[in-house]
Each structure stands twice: as structure tokens, then as C-alpha cells.
Design a protein around this motif. Structure first.
Motif, mmCIF file in Angstrom:
data_model
loop_
_atom_site.group_PDB
_atom_site.id
_atom_site.type_symbol
_atom_site.label_atom_id
_atom_site.label_comp_id
_atom_site.label_asym_id
_atom_site.label_seq_id
_atom_site.Cartn_x
_atom_site.Cartn_y
_atom_site.Cartn_z
ATOM 1 N N UNK A 1 0.893 2.732 -8.841
ATOM 2 C CA UNK A 1 0.441 3.857 -8.031
ATOM 3 C C UNK A 1 0.274 5.117 -8.883
ATOM 4 N N UNK A 2 1.083 5.251 -9.922
ATOM 5 C CA UNK A 2 0.917 6.384 -10.842
ATOM 6 C C UNK A 2 -0.442 6.275 -11.536
ATOM 7 N N UNK A 3 -0.767 5.086 -12.009
ATOM 8 C CA UNK A 3 -2.066 4.857 -12.639
ATOM 9 C C UNK A 3 -3.199 5.158 -11.658
ATOM 10 N N UNK A 4 -3.031 4.721 -10.407
ATOM 11 C CA UNK A 4 -4.058 4.956 -9.393
ATOM 12 C C UNK A 4 -4.309 6.437 -9.157
ATOM 13 N N UNK A 5 -3.244 7.229 -9.161
ATOM 14 C CA UNK A 5 -3.408 8.678 -8.951
ATOM 15 C C UNK A 5 -4.018 9.350 -10.169
ATOM 16 N N UNK A 6 -3.633 8.907 -11.349
ATOM 17 C CA UNK A 6 -4.234 9.456 -12.569
ATOM 18 C C UNK A 6 -5.739 9.182 -12.575
ATOM 19 N N UNK A 7 -6.113 7.954 -12.250
ATOM 20 C CA UNK A 7 -7.531 7.567 -12.286
ATOM 21 C C UNK A 7 -8.370 8.300 -11.247
ATOM 22 N N UNK A 8 -7.719 8.745 -10.171
ATOM 23 C CA UNK A 8 -8.455 9.425 -9.096
ATOM 24 C C UNK A 8 -8.217 10.933 -9.082
ATOM 25 N N UNK B 1 -4.899 0.387 -6.149
ATOM 26 C CA UNK B 1 -6.290 0.562 -5.740
ATOM 27 C C UNK B 1 -6.413 0.647 -4.232
ATOM 28 N N UNK B 2 -5.540 -0.080 -3.523
ATOM 29 C CA UNK B 2 -5.555 -0.041 -2.065
ATOM 30 C C UNK B 2 -4.974 1.281 -1.567
ATOM 31 N N UNK B 3 -3.772 1.593 -2.010
ATOM 32 C CA UNK B 3 -3.075 2.773 -1.500
ATOM 33 C C UNK B 3 -3.720 4.083 -1.930
ATOM 34 N N UNK B 4 -4.075 4.165 -3.206
ATOM 35 C CA UNK B 4 -4.650 5.418 -3.696
ATOM 36 C C UNK B 4 -6.049 5.651 -3.145
ATOM 37 N N UNK C 1 -12.338 0.689 4.775
ATOM 38 C CA UNK C 1 -11.260 0.005 4.074
ATOM 39 C C UNK C 1 -10.513 -0.878 5.068
ATOM 40 N N UNK C 2 -9.812 -1.877 4.534
ATOM 41 C CA UNK C 2 -9.060 -2.800 5.382
ATOM 42 C C UNK C 2 -7.600 -2.366 5.415
#
Length: 440
Positions: free
Chosen positions: A18-25, A314-317, A331-332
Motif C-alpha cells: 500500500x505504501x508503494x501504491x500511494x507513492x505511485x499515485x 492497486x485495488x485499495x489505492x 471498480x469491483x
């Protein structure tokens, strides 16, 4: 403008996802503060994850303030989003969820059958307490629940907690969509699957790529060798007759219900050879945390993908990003039915494609349940309702009825045997059943 995310269960091995997901977004979801929170028993892991997360953020050069704490109320104060990824009782409790049913000749799995029921029994009271704190300290925050069994937990919160801004997420629809894209040589973002059902019991009834219906092609591939199983489920494949008769895409968890004898034999063999999945995961977690300790590690390690719930970020972020920006994309998610499936109650939680807005998910109507699976979906939803009732009432008869209603149990005598043994085994995490356990 500040944008705060609190991650409950911050010491989880999934947190780097989730940290990676937030960084990427970050450009579209400019989070200013992330607070990781855990309980005393998770203090060491929280420290390790916190330091890794800090290194990841520093490497990315993003102005995100990250901290970690054991004070949940401090973490929640003024949060805009709260993610919940907890495991009450840890992997040792999961081991009991798997071992006890297997010892009686029934499937032991963390979100299905007896194991899934007891994970819900342990988890729902804790998340109800967390939801109470959210309502008090950050009432406008969206609670994004990863915690399994995600659909049952989300339904319990929507029906019984004061905080209603709750959305459940799962990586199974994500895995299915990406695997279908690979099979069709398409971009995942171009693939749409119309889902019908509920968490871990959802079917795909239509596949389109850039608006073109390619359902038949996918079903044909599925008859051959299509595999979109996560790391924790070994695909046994589907027969040509099953796929041609159903005319639906099953999800990996359907193996427990449609390949029950084969799965049970495989699980007993694995249990005898190298222990339950929980014991395998404990070793994997130990190796992951050894990697996480490395002061030179500044990225999410590839080894995390071996965990069954990988790619949650990818789902949560994406969900948080879409709510924050009122994207109105599809989204699902696990959310209230509200007529999307007319065969099910309006207040039932289903897993369905939804338009994601600043006011939350708006489920897209899919019509009546396909006749091929209508009966078993109605049975499973009734079972889920019984689990929620038992988890919130602490009533023995409610718990017993949930056991009998589950297709993986459905044995009136053995249900009582396993129920009693698991109540005693998990008693320290079942305050609602305290009086019941005294009589056993």
C-alpha cells in the motif's frame, strides 16, 4: 491541503504494497501523512515496516510524513481514509482454523468453511470497535477494509456499526481481470468483467475488451488451462462440461465448493507433508521480515508476491484515488446491494462493479442471478447473514446454524463437534462467546 491515511494493522507484511501504491499515485492522490498503527504484540514488526516504508518514501522523493504508533486513537484523529488489514490472533489462530477442521475430515481454510466462520467471529467485534473510534475521531473518513472474510466483515459493519462509510476490497477480481487480459493479449485496463455474487463467491458473467464481447473466447480458454489463482490456491482446473454448462467464469475459491473432495485430499496431503498453509506462510513471513530489516532495501521486494493477497495496493489505492478525485470510474468492490441483484436483500453486501464517486460506490445493476448458480448464491448469502448474526449476538445456536448452513460443513453432528472445539481453541479472542464457552 492535508490528506491523511491511517493504516490499521500497519505491521502487516502487506503494508509495503500500500505504501508503494500511494507513492505511485502521489500526483493524483497527494497524501501528506501516513500513520501506521498496530497492537503491542505487533510492535517489532511495526517498527521494521515503519523503517522500510520511510526508506521507500525517501527514495521516491515524495513529501509524505510517515509515522507509526500503538495509539489507535492518535492515528485515527482527523484521518481522511482508514485502511484495515488486521488478523486477530495472528497466523497461530489461522493455523487452528486450518488444523482443527482438517483433523475432522473437513476443509480448513482461512476464509471458507469453519475457518472462515471463526475468522469472522474473531474479527467482527474488533472492527466494530475500530469503526466506533472512526465515527468519533474522523467521521468523514472512508474505511477501506482488506480484512477477510471481507464481504462478511463489511456486511457486519454496514448493519451494526455507527460508521457507514465502509467499503470492502479483495484482489480476486483484480487477479481475474489481469489473467483474462493476459490470455486475450489485451491491456488490463481495456478488460471489463461483469461480476455477480459476493466476496470469494463471485462469478464473471460477461467479458468485454474495449466494449467488444469476448466472453465465449475466454470460456473456451478456461476449458483449456486458464489459471488466475492467487499464490495460496493451487489451481485444479475446470472440466469442459462444467464451463460449458455454467457459462460463467468461476473464481479460484470456487474450487472449495465444486472440487471439495479433491481439495480436501490435496490439503490433507499437504498438511501431512509440510503443514497447513498457515505454517507455510509463517516461514514466508519470517523470510520477508528478514528482507525488510535490510537498511539498504528501499523497494517492495519481489518475494511479497508469494503471499496470497499480493497486489492489494492497486485495488485499495485506486479506490482511494477515485473517491478523492470523484473519478466516477468502475471498480469491483464489496458494498450494499441496493437493488443491483434483485434476488438479494437491498442491505446485503455483494461484490459488484460500481461507479466510484466522492460519495462512495454506486453499484451497477446486473439483473437477476443466473439460474445455474442462483440456488447456491442464495444459500451462501443466507450463510453469511447467519455468521454476522452469530458474531454480533454471541449466541451458541446462531453459531451452530451458521455451521450447518455452510456447504463445506452441512453436517449436523460434526458441526457441533468442530464448533465446540474451535470455540475453546480461540476463546481468548471471542469475548462475545465468553458465557457460552464456560458451559462447554
Amino acid at each position: 491541503m492535508s490528506l491523511k491515511v491511517a493504516i490499521i494493522g500497519g505491521g502487516s507484511s502487506y503494508t509495503p504494497e500500500i505504501i508503494e501504491g500511494m507513492i505511485n499515485r502521489y500526483d493524483s492522490f497527494p497524501v501528506t501523512e501516513i500513520v501506521l498503527v498496530d497492537i503491542e504484540a505487533g510492535k517489532e514488526k511495526l517498527e521494521i515496516i515503519g523503517n522500510l516504508a520511510k526508506r521507500m518514501i525517501e527514495k521516491a522523493g515524495k513529501p509524505i510524513h510517515l509515522s507509526w504508533t500503538l495509539d489507535r486513537k492518535k492515528a485515527l484523529t482527523n484521518a481522511d481514509f482508514v485502511s484495515t488489514q488486521i488478523r486477530v490472533g495472528g497466523l497461530k489462530a489461522r493455523e487452528k482454523d486450518e488444523r482443527i477442521p482438517l483433523s475432522h475430515g473437513f476443509i480448513g481454510q482461512e476464509t471458507n468453511g469453519a475457518g472462515g466462520i471463526f475468522k469472522a467471529f474473531r474479527t467482527i467485534p474488533v472492527l466494530m470497535d475500530i469503526a466506533k473510534d472512526i465515527q468519533e475521531l474522523c467521521p468523514n473518513a472512508w474505511m477501506i477494509n482488506f480484512t477477510n472474510p471481507a464481504g462478511i466483515v463489511t456486511e457486519a459493519l454496514m448493519k451494526h456499526s455507527a460508521h457507514k462509510k465502509v467499503i470492502g476490497v479483495c484482489n480476486i477480481p483484480y487477479n481475474m481481470r489481469h489473467s483474462v487480459a493476459e490470455i486475450l493479449n489485451a491491456e488490463p485496463n481495456d478488460v471489463k468483467i461483469e461480476f455477480v455474487g459476493m466476496n470469494h463467491f463471485v462469478f464473471g458473467q460477461k467479458v468485454t475488451v474495449k466494449g467488444i464481447d469476448r466472453t465465449e473466447e475466454v470460456l473456451e480458454k478456461l476449458r483449456d488451462s486458464l489459471d488466475y489463482s492467487p499464490a495460496n490456491i493451487v489451481s485444479l482446473g475446470w472440466s469442459k462440461t462444467f464451463i460449458e454448462s455454467m457459462k460463467l467464469l468461476p473464481n479460484p475459491y470456487h474450487e472449495y465448493y465444486f472440487h471439495t473432495k479433491e481439495v480436501l485430499a490435496k490439503d490433507i496431503k499437504a498438511y501431512e507433508e509440510h503443514g497447513t498453509r498457515a505454517e507455510v506462510v509463517q516461514k514466508l513471513e519470517d523470510s520477508l521480515f528478514e528482507l525488510y530489516k535490510d537498511p539498504e532495501l528501499r523497494d517492495k521486494p519481489k518475494e511479497l508476491e508469494k503471499r496470497g493477497g499480493a497486489f492489494y495496493s492497486d485495488v485499495a489505492c485506486s479506490l482511494m484515488d477515485s473517491i478523492y478525485n470523484n473519478k466516477e470510474d468502475i471498480q469491483t468492490v464489496n458494498t450494499l446491494n441496493n437493488g443491483a441483484i434483485p434476488d438479494l436483500p437491498a442491505d446485503a453486501v455483494i461484490e459488484v462493479n460500481s461507479v466510484i464517486t466522492k460519495d462512495g460506490p454506486k453499484p451497477i445493476a446486473v439483473g437477476k442471478l443466473p439460474s445455474a448458480v442462483k440456488g447456491i448464491i442464495l444459500q451462501m448469502k443466507n450463510f453469511e447473514e447467519l455468521v454476522v448474526q452469530a458474531a454480533t449476538s454471541g449466541n451458541y445456536q446462531d453459531a451452530y446454524l451458521a455451521f450447518v448452513a455452510n456447504p463445506l460443513l452441512a453436517d449436523e453432528k460434526q458441526s457441533k463437534v468442530i464448533l465446540d472445539e474451535m470455540l475453546i481453541a480461540h476463546q481468548q479472542y471471542l469475548p462475545q462467546f465468553k458465557d457460552v464457552i464456560k458451559t462447554l
